[in-house]
Write an enzyme that holds these catalytic residues in place. Structure first.
Site, PDB file in Angstrom:
ATOM      1  N   GLY A 100      29.046  19.109  65.141  1.00 26.57           N
ATOM      2  CA  GLY A 100      30.233  19.310  64.317  1.00 26.57           C
ATOM      3  C   GLY A 100      31.361  20.050  64.997  1.00 26.57           C
ATOM      4  N   GLU A 128      23.010  21.194  68.489  1.00 23.56           N
ATOM      5  CA  GLU A 128      22.750  19.822  68.950  1.00 23.56           C
ATOM      6  C   GLU A 128      24.082  19.089  69.087  1.00 23.56           C
ATOM      7  OE1 GLU A 128      20.094  18.416  65.713  1.00 23.56           O
ATOM      8  OE2 GLU A 128      21.885  17.414  64.938  1.00 23.56           O
ATOM      9  N   GLY A 154      27.026  16.852  70.755  1.00 24.42           N
ATOM     10  CA  GLY A 154      27.207  15.649  71.555  1.00 24.42           C
ATOM     11  C   GLY A 154      28.652  15.568  71.988  1.00 24.42           C
ATOM     12  N   ARG A 155      29.518  15.440  70.990  1.00 24.53           N
ATOM     13  CA  ARG A 155      30.950  15.301  71.259  1.00 24.53           C
ATOM     14  C   ARG A 155      31.493  16.464  72.075  1.00 24.53           C
ATOM     15  NH1 ARG A 155      33.862  12.330  67.508  1.00 24.53           N
ATOM     16  NH2 ARG A 155      32.294  12.955  65.966  1.00 24.53           N
ATOM     17  N   ARG A 174      35.792   3.266  68.063  1.00 25.58           N
ATOM     18  CA  ARG A 174      36.323   4.261  67.139  1.00 25.58           C
ATOM     19  C   ARG A 174      37.724   3.948  66.611  1.00 25.58           C
ATOM     20  NH1 ARG A 174      37.283   9.059  68.480  1.00 25.58           N
ATOM     21  NH2 ARG A 174      36.506  10.120  66.609  1.00 25.58           N
ATOM     22  N   TYR A 205      37.804   3.283  62.413  1.00 29.40           N
ATOM     23  CA  TYR A 205      38.427   4.155  61.406  1.00 29.40           C
ATOM     24  C   TYR A 205      39.727   4.792  61.885  1.00 29.40           C
ATOM     25  CZ  TYR A 205      35.093   7.210  63.902  1.00 29.40           C
ATOM     26  OH  TYR A 205      34.332   7.843  64.851  1.00 29.40           O
ATOM     27  N   CYS A 256      38.640 -11.332  68.183  1.00 29.92           N
ATOM     28  CA  CYS A 256      39.229 -12.083  67.069  1.00 29.92           C
ATOM     29  C   CYS A 256      39.221 -11.210  65.820  1.00 29.92           C
ATOM     30  CB  CYS A 256      38.461 -13.385  66.831  1.00 29.92           C
ATOM     31  SG  CYS A 256      38.524 -14.508  68.228  1.00 29.92           S
ATOM     32  N   GLU A 257      39.780 -10.040  65.936  1.00 32.92           N
ATOM     33  CA  GLU A 257      39.918  -9.095  64.834  1.00 32.92           C
ATOM     34  C   GLU A 257      41.237  -8.358  65.011  1.00 32.92           C
ATOM     35  OE1 GLU A 257      38.103  -8.565  62.175  1.00 32.92           O
ATOM     36  OE2 GLU A 257      36.416  -9.887  62.687  1.00 32.92           O
TER      37      GLU A 257
END
Length: 427
Positions: free
Chosen positions: A231, A273, A275-276, A311, A315, A342-343
């Protein structure tokens, strides 16, 4: 804050002669220095351990670097457990935090000696049925419910999250587990993601420390460790101030001494823990401008897409972009930086002000060292890129090759129509 790549245009020109774009590039020196800062921030807690969140960047070469820096591994699936085991993590070097967990994954975690972190009270029965017993060391995930608010900018909604136990459930879980032979307990919670504030960890710590005191008093359980989870975020935008990990560590220490020490629980070890925070700023996606389009907007098409970095499409996440060699040029051109899926959401940036981009320019997409490559997929038959490591001595090592069509077709092993493409990539 001025965002600068950890790699120069000159270095990239050398690298791209051997490794075609797109590729991920990680900074070993930056990762090691960051791990040392984190350890220093929590050195006041003699049992402190960082369990790197493998899901953020699941590459054994990076895990090896973090292992050398004293980190453990936080795993959430069987394949992550296998990778941690292959790198040499063993026993309580591994934390297994999963949800809706297949029983066979509990069994694998136990075989490796991992600390199992139960997401739900009903998983006690599943775990006991699977193993035939309850491990002596066990952890439970807590969800306080409601809305967790740190500041005017950061709010999360634990009450709407699928993770963790309620207060009453975790009290009952400790009683049940203790009766079934558990002797050493851990508590875990994750209440907000990517917080760029020094307040989050101390606030979370207070919630967990007070819960630990209650659990000890009401159940008699020995709380051996408290896992503050992740977090702690990173400044994706150049106008954001980065977290001060030393201030965060000091904030947690003050709460520890206010809550746990007076309760006679000054021996509780702390875990994180991350990560980011650990690897996010020390990875970038390098891609090349290959098309330009002038319609209702100005588009720059690159040779990567959302398959490589999900990412922004998923969002609307912001990732800073540097045009290599034009770091000091005026950002006087407005572009959408787009991939080839194709998005219509396959866009790394929308209406982004950048220097003029010419075909062949290399673009560095920042802060992709966590939840970048790991979230890749194969829509449109697109293939995942290579991962490279910029080593501390300045050399570059390939730590994962790029996927090939043979990889994509390999699982069609019972389809004779695809035989030639499972063996050869040429059209």
């Amino acid at each position: 804050m001025d965002k600068k790549p950890f790699v120069t245009k000159e270095q990239l020109e050398i690298i791209t002669k051997k490794y075609p774009t797109p590729f991920y590039l990680y900074d070993e020196k930056g990762i090691r220095e960051n791990a040392e800062r984190l350890k220093k921030a929590f050195a006041w807690n003699s049992g402190y351990r960082e369990y790197f969140a493998v899901k953020a960047t699941p590459n054994p070469y990076l895990l090896q670097i973090l292992k050398e820096e004293g980190c453990g591994a936080d795993c959430s699936s069987a394949t992550e457990l296998m990778m941690a085991d292959a790198v040499g993590f063993s026993g309580h070097d591994i934390m297994f935090s999963s949800n809706e967990t297949p029983p066979e994954e509990f069994a694998l975690a136990e075989r490796l000696g991992a600390v199992i972190n139960l997401d739900d009270i009903t998983h006690i029965e599943c775990l006991e049925k699977t193993l035939g017993y309850i491990p002596e060391t066990i952890s439970c995930r807590y969800n306080p419910g409601g809305v967790f608010k740190i500041s005017n900018e950061i709010m999360d909604n634990p009450g709407d999250a699928k993770y963790g136990m309620t207060t009453d459930q975790i009290v009952e879980a400790f009683r049940i587990l203790k009766a079934k032979g558990a002797r050493h307990f851990g508590i875990h919670a994750f209440l907000a993601s990517n917080t760029v504030t020094n307040e989050y960890y101390p606030m979370l710590a207070r919630i967990l420390f007070e819960l630990a005191v209650r659990l000890h008093q009401e159940t008699g359980a020995h709380v051996a460790f408290i896992n503050l989870s992740g977090g702690v975020g990173i400044p994706y935008r150049p106008d954001q101030e980065p977290n001060d990990i030393m201030a965060i560590g000091e904030g947690v220490r003050k709460v520890y001494e206010e809550v746990l020490v007076p309760a006679g629980m000054g021996d509780v070890s702390l875990c994180t823990e991350m990560g980011r925070f650990m690897t996010g700023p020390y990875g970038c996606l390098v891609t090349r401008a290959i098309h330009e389009k002038h319609t209702y907007k100005e588009y720059i098409g690159v040779d990567s897409c959302a398959v490589n970095l999900m990412r922004p499409a998923m969002y609307g996440a912001y990732h800073h972009i540097t045009v290599a060699g034009k770091e000091t040029a005026v950002c006087d051109h407005r572009y959408d930086i787009v991939g080839s899926l194709c998005e219509n959401n396959d866009k790394f940036a929308i209406d982004r002000m950048l220097p003029e981009i010419e075909m062949g320019d290399l673009l560095v997409i920042h802060d992709t060292g966590a939840h970048g490559f790991s979230m890749g997929y194969n829509y449109n038959g697109k293939l995942k890129s290579a991962e490279l490591l910029l080593k501390s001595d300045g050399t570059v090592q390939k730590i994962r090759r790029a996927e090939t069509p043979q990889d994509y077709f390999a699982t069609l092993d019972e389809c004779p129509m695809m035989e030639k493409y499972r063996k050869h990539s040429e059209v």
